[in-house]
Motif scaffolding. Structure first.
Motif, PDB file in Angstrom:
ATOM      1  N   ARG A 123       0.891  -1.215   0.144  1.00  0.00           N
ATOM      2  CA  ARG A 123       0.028   0.134   0.099  1.00  0.00           C
ATOM      3  C   ARG A 123       0.838   1.190  -0.066  1.00  0.00           C
ATOM      4  N   SER A 124       2.047   1.022   0.374  1.00  0.00           N
ATOM      5  CA  SER A 124       3.119   2.177   0.293  1.00  0.00           C
ATOM      6  C   SER A 124       3.867   2.080  -0.771  1.00  0.00           C
ATOM      7  N   ALA A 125       4.355   3.223  -1.477  1.00  0.00           N
ATOM      8  CA  ALA A 125       5.332   3.191  -2.387  1.00  0.00           C
ATOM      9  C   ALA A 125       6.855   2.854  -2.017  1.00  0.00           C
ATOM     10  N   HIS A 126       6.821   3.292  -0.620  1.00  0.00           N
ATOM     11  CA  HIS A 126       8.301   2.826   0.156  1.00  0.00           C
ATOM     12  C   HIS A 126       8.079   2.264   1.180  1.00  0.00           C
ATOM     13  N   PRO A 127       7.869   0.761   1.271  1.00  0.00           N
ATOM     14  CA  PRO A 127       7.586   0.153   2.505  1.00  0.00           C
ATOM     15  C   PRO A 127       8.816  -0.216   3.083  1.00  0.00           C
ATOM     16  N   VAL A 128       8.822  -0.712   4.255  1.00  0.00           N
ATOM     17  CA  VAL A 128      10.122  -0.911   5.182  1.00  0.00           C
ATOM     18  C   VAL A 128      10.799  -2.229   4.221  1.00  0.00           C
ATOM     19  N   GLN A 129      12.039  -2.120   3.985  1.00  0.00           N
ATOM     20  CA  GLN A 129      12.647  -3.056   3.447  1.00  0.00           C
ATOM     21  C   GLN A 129      12.765  -4.381   3.906  1.00  0.00           C
ATOM     22  N   ALA A 130      12.934  -4.243   5.208  1.00  0.00           N
ATOM     23  CA  ALA A 130      12.928  -5.678   5.861  1.00  0.00           C
ATOM     24  C   ALA A 130      11.536  -6.469   5.526  1.00  0.00           C
ATOM     25  N   VAL A 131      10.306  -5.831   5.449  1.00  0.00           N
ATOM     26  CA  VAL A 131       9.070  -6.507   5.172  1.00  0.00           C
ATOM     27  C   VAL A 131       9.192  -6.823   3.795  1.00  0.00           C
ATOM     28  N   VAL A 132       9.641  -6.265   2.762  1.00  0.00           N
ATOM     29  CA  VAL A 132       9.618  -6.886   1.488  1.00  0.00           C
ATOM     30  C   VAL A 132      10.604  -7.970   1.527  1.00  0.00           C
ATOM     31  N   GLN A 133      11.803  -7.875   2.284  1.00  0.00           N
ATOM     32  CA  GLN A 133      12.610  -9.065   2.233  1.00  0.00           C
ATOM     33  C   GLN A 133      12.083 -10.329   2.808  1.00  0.00           C
ATOM     34  N   ASP A 134      11.091  -9.893   3.766  1.00  0.00           N
ATOM     35  CA  ASP A 134      10.301 -11.112   4.562  1.00  0.00           C
ATOM     36  C   ASP A 134       9.584 -11.899   3.254  1.00  0.00           C
ATOM     37  N   TYR A 135       8.958 -11.201   2.642  1.00  0.00           N
ATOM     38  CA  TYR A 135       8.021 -11.377   1.626  1.00  0.00           C
ATOM     39  C   TYR A 135       8.852 -12.227   0.608  1.00  0.00           C
TER      40      TYR A 135
END
Length: 194
Positions: free
Chosen positions: A160-172
């Motif tokens: 939902r955010s153009a710039h999410p927390v990178q740790a969250v992206v890495q988790d996915y």
């Protein structure tokens, strides 16, 4: 006659054998993950899933090869109960690209497996030319989602955010890898929105 292998050489040989075993185990684990049936989330509440999503990572796709930055997807409910899909992005030359399609739920009331068609609206009702869109991982607040398909060729991480927390992206991305996706060619989407 006995040969004396220097201790350092023996140690290096042990390390090389150990590394080869670990690489083999990793390859075997990946092969197993790729043959295991792909699981979706338990259920998707469509009214909470609708709206604007920013693409933050994806596998390379032929139909997205001209997308350089600011890739978004907007999902809205159609009058017929299907989902209107409005994908857009910008090419390197600044040209806006847009694809309008329709998603058809395949497993109501769970809503985790959809088929998406970008055929002309007049023939979208035909059950041809539809791609799988499976929701593989999502947080309970519908802020981040991993979407893929059973052959593990296509994959997107949306936020939902153009710039999410990178740790969250890495988790996915780690989760995608754990279920058999090859991430060696993953693209991290450039988003210029504030």
């Amino acid at each position: 006659m006995t040969t004396n292998i220097p201790k350092a050489g023996f140690k290096l040989a042990k390390i090389a054998v150990g590394a080869a075993v670990l690489i083999g185990l990793g390859a075997a684990t990946m092969a197993y993950a790729q043959t295991k049936p792909l699981q979706t989330v338990e259920k998707v509440e469509l009214d909470r899933y609708l709206g604007m999503w920013y693409e933050v990572a994806r596998k390379p796709l032929v139909f997205q090869k001209s997308c350089d930055r600011d890739v978004t997807a907007v999902y809205t409910l159609n009058e017929n109960g299907n989902i209107n899909v409005n994908n857009s992005c910008f090419a390197k030359d600044g040209t806006k690209k847009q694809s309008i399609g329709e998603a058809f739920v395949q497993n109501a009331p769970f809503n985790t497996k959809l088929k998406v068609s970008f055929l002309p609206e007049s023939i979208r009702w035909l059950p041809i030319g539809r791609g799988d869109y499976w929701v593989l991982k999502a947080d309970e607040d519908y802020q981040t989602v991993l979407v893929g398909e059973p052959r593990r060729k296509y994959m997107w991480v949306l936020s939902r955010s153009a710039h999410p927390v990178q740790a969250v992206v890495q988790d996915y991305l780690n989760y995608a890898k754990s279920v058999g996706y090859d991430l060696s060619d993953v693209i991290h989407t450039k988003q210029t929105a504030k």
